[in-house]
Scaffold this active site. Sequence first.
Site, PDB file in Angstrom:
ATOM      1  N   TYR A  89      -8.211  -7.755 -34.390  1.00  0.00           N
ATOM      2  CA  TYR A  89      -8.343  -6.358 -34.774  1.00  0.00           C
ATOM      3  C   TYR A  89      -9.533  -6.172 -35.706  1.00  0.00           C
ATOM      4  O   TYR A  89      -9.875  -7.054 -36.494  1.00  0.00           O
ATOM      5  CB  TYR A  89      -7.071  -5.831 -35.439  1.00  0.00           C
ATOM      6  CG  TYR A  89      -6.650  -6.553 -36.711  1.00  0.00           C
ATOM      7  CD1 TYR A  89      -7.166  -6.178 -37.954  1.00  0.00           C
ATOM      8  CD2 TYR A  89      -5.718  -7.585 -36.671  1.00  0.00           C
ATOM      9  CE1 TYR A  89      -6.767  -6.825 -39.122  1.00  0.00           C
ATOM     10  CE2 TYR A  89      -5.314  -8.234 -37.839  1.00  0.00           C
ATOM     11  CZ  TYR A  89      -5.836  -7.841 -39.055  1.00  0.00           C
ATOM     12  OH  TYR A  89      -5.447  -8.482 -40.209  1.00  0.00           O
TER      13      TYR A  89
ATOM     14  N   LEU B  29      -4.094  -5.637 -43.692  1.00  0.00           N
ATOM     15  CA  LEU B  29      -5.375  -6.151 -43.204  1.00  0.00           C
ATOM     16  C   LEU B  29      -5.683  -7.493 -43.845  1.00  0.00           C
ATOM     17  O   LEU B  29      -6.292  -7.567 -44.915  1.00  0.00           O
ATOM     18  CB  LEU B  29      -6.478  -5.138 -43.506  1.00  0.00           C
ATOM     19  CG  LEU B  29      -6.198  -3.711 -43.005  1.00  0.00           C
ATOM     20  CD1 LEU B  29      -7.277  -2.760 -43.492  1.00  0.00           C
ATOM     21  CD2 LEU B  29      -6.076  -3.678 -41.485  1.00  0.00           C
ATOM     22  N   GLU B  30      -5.298  -8.557 -43.164  1.00  0.00           N
ATOM     23  CA  GLU B  30      -5.508  -9.894 -43.692  1.00  0.00           C
ATOM     24  C   GLU B  30      -6.942 -10.379 -43.506  1.00  0.00           C
ATOM     25  O   GLU B  30      -7.322 -11.411 -44.045  1.00  0.00           O
ATOM     26  CB  GLU B  30      -4.534 -10.874 -43.041  1.00  0.00           C
ATOM     27  CG  GLU B  30      -3.104 -10.732 -43.539  1.00  0.00           C
ATOM     28  CD  GLU B  30      -2.966 -11.130 -44.996  1.00  0.00           C
ATOM     29  OE1 GLU B  30      -3.065 -12.339 -45.305  1.00  0.00           O
ATOM     30  OE2 GLU B  30      -2.773 -10.233 -45.841  1.00  0.00           O
ATOM     31  N   HIS B  31      -7.720  -9.663 -42.745  1.00  0.00           N
ATOM     32  CA  HIS B  31      -9.135  -9.997 -42.598  1.00  0.00           C
ATOM     33  C   HIS B  31      -9.895  -8.722 -42.279  1.00  0.00           C
ATOM     34  O   HIS B  31      -9.321  -7.698 -41.898  1.00  0.00           O
ATOM     35  CB  HIS B  31      -9.367 -11.041 -41.500  1.00  0.00           C
ATOM     36  CG  HIS B  31      -9.083 -10.525 -40.122  1.00  0.00           C
ATOM     37  ND1 HIS B  31     -10.000  -9.822 -39.385  1.00  0.00           N
ATOM     38  CD2 HIS B  31      -7.969 -10.596 -39.359  1.00  0.00           C
ATOM     39  CE1 HIS B  31      -9.483  -9.490 -38.217  1.00  0.00           C
ATOM     40  NE2 HIS B  31      -8.233  -9.945 -38.174  1.00  0.00           N
TER      41      HIS B  31
ATOM     42  N   ARG C  58      -3.272  -8.123 -50.746  1.00  0.00           N
ATOM     43  CA  ARG C  58      -3.155  -9.315 -51.568  1.00  0.00           C
ATOM     44  C   ARG C  58      -3.279  -8.928 -53.037  1.00  0.00           C
ATOM     45  O   ARG C  58      -3.891  -7.929 -53.394  1.00  0.00           O
ATOM     46  CB  ARG C  58      -4.232 -10.319 -51.201  1.00  0.00           C
ATOM     47  CG  ARG C  58      -4.073 -10.887 -49.792  1.00  0.00           C
ATOM     48  CD  ARG C  58      -5.124 -11.937 -49.505  1.00  0.00           C
ATOM     49  NE  ARG C  58      -4.936 -12.538 -48.187  1.00  0.00           N
ATOM     50  CZ  ARG C  58      -5.636 -13.572 -47.741  1.00  0.00           C
ATOM     51  NH1 ARG C  58      -6.567 -14.125 -48.517  1.00  0.00           N
ATOM     52  NH2 ARG C  58      -5.408 -14.064 -46.545  1.00  0.00           N
TER      53      ARG C  58
END
Length: 307
Positions: free
Chosen positions: A114, A157-159, A193
């Site tokens: 994504y 959104l981890e990236h 995070r």
Amino acid sequence: MAPRAMAHRSNTATLLAVLSVAAIFLAGPVSAAGKTGQVSVFWGRNKAEGSLREACDAGTYTMVIISFLDVFGHGGYHLDISGHDVAAMNADIKYCQFKGVPVSLSLGGFGSSYSLPSSKAALDLFDYLWNSYFGGSKPGVYRPFGDAWLDGIDLFLEHGSPNDRYDVLALELAKHNIRGGPGKPLHLSATVRCGFPPASHIKRALDTGIFERVHVKIYENGQDDKKCNVYGAWQDAWDKWTAAYPATRFYIGLTAEDKSHQWVHPKNVFYGVTPVVQKKENYGGVMLWDRYFDKQSNYGTYIKSYA
């Protein structure tokens, strides 16, 4: 839907108009510090967690977040809810809403398929979301949950990259914030995070000022954030988050997995976490990861009494 050219207008008057719309429809922060009793939970990561209806019947959660729409941004879309029966979702969503438990959809997750590399990609995603999960009815667009309307969108959104345009998506959602008519807001949230400042793609979105809530995880934040967790400087980060976005409600993110090394015993939440986070006027509540672990540990039942 407004013409796409309108989405690219960048003059001050247009931006202020959009923010005014958001101010009308998005709920404001809590008026004072202290308990709220608000507990949000992620659902959809393990079929053994039980149905969405069962989660809403638990009596623990004030919002359930379906996870994840894990492919988007390049013309394709994919919903991963770990083998749950999609055919049952229509009735279950309506059931939860009838019980007063709103249901959101989380975008992103732990995969790598994504992104939103342009304003056009962001507007395409909005168009897909609006017609697949909310009030749109474009011919030929598949609605996984039938005529059920979801209550919100969460960004997990981890990236990402500095070019991602989640801000455009957020502003477009705000302009169409008419889920159920006046007084029925479309909840816009982000799950982040612990470390502050956030990554650029998340910061660009949050800096629009229109997010109702942010869930700050103090567990398993990866190598980049290894110092900002239950054993590290999460309190300093919490102070920075809440100060940077005073109009946003902040939820402290905890894991319900009692075998995780970053699990916080309920007694320590009572004595060491909630007294700290509830000092902030924009404290919103607790976010739990996730329904599967909570079903095993019954963690949310303890946490809710002092959330």
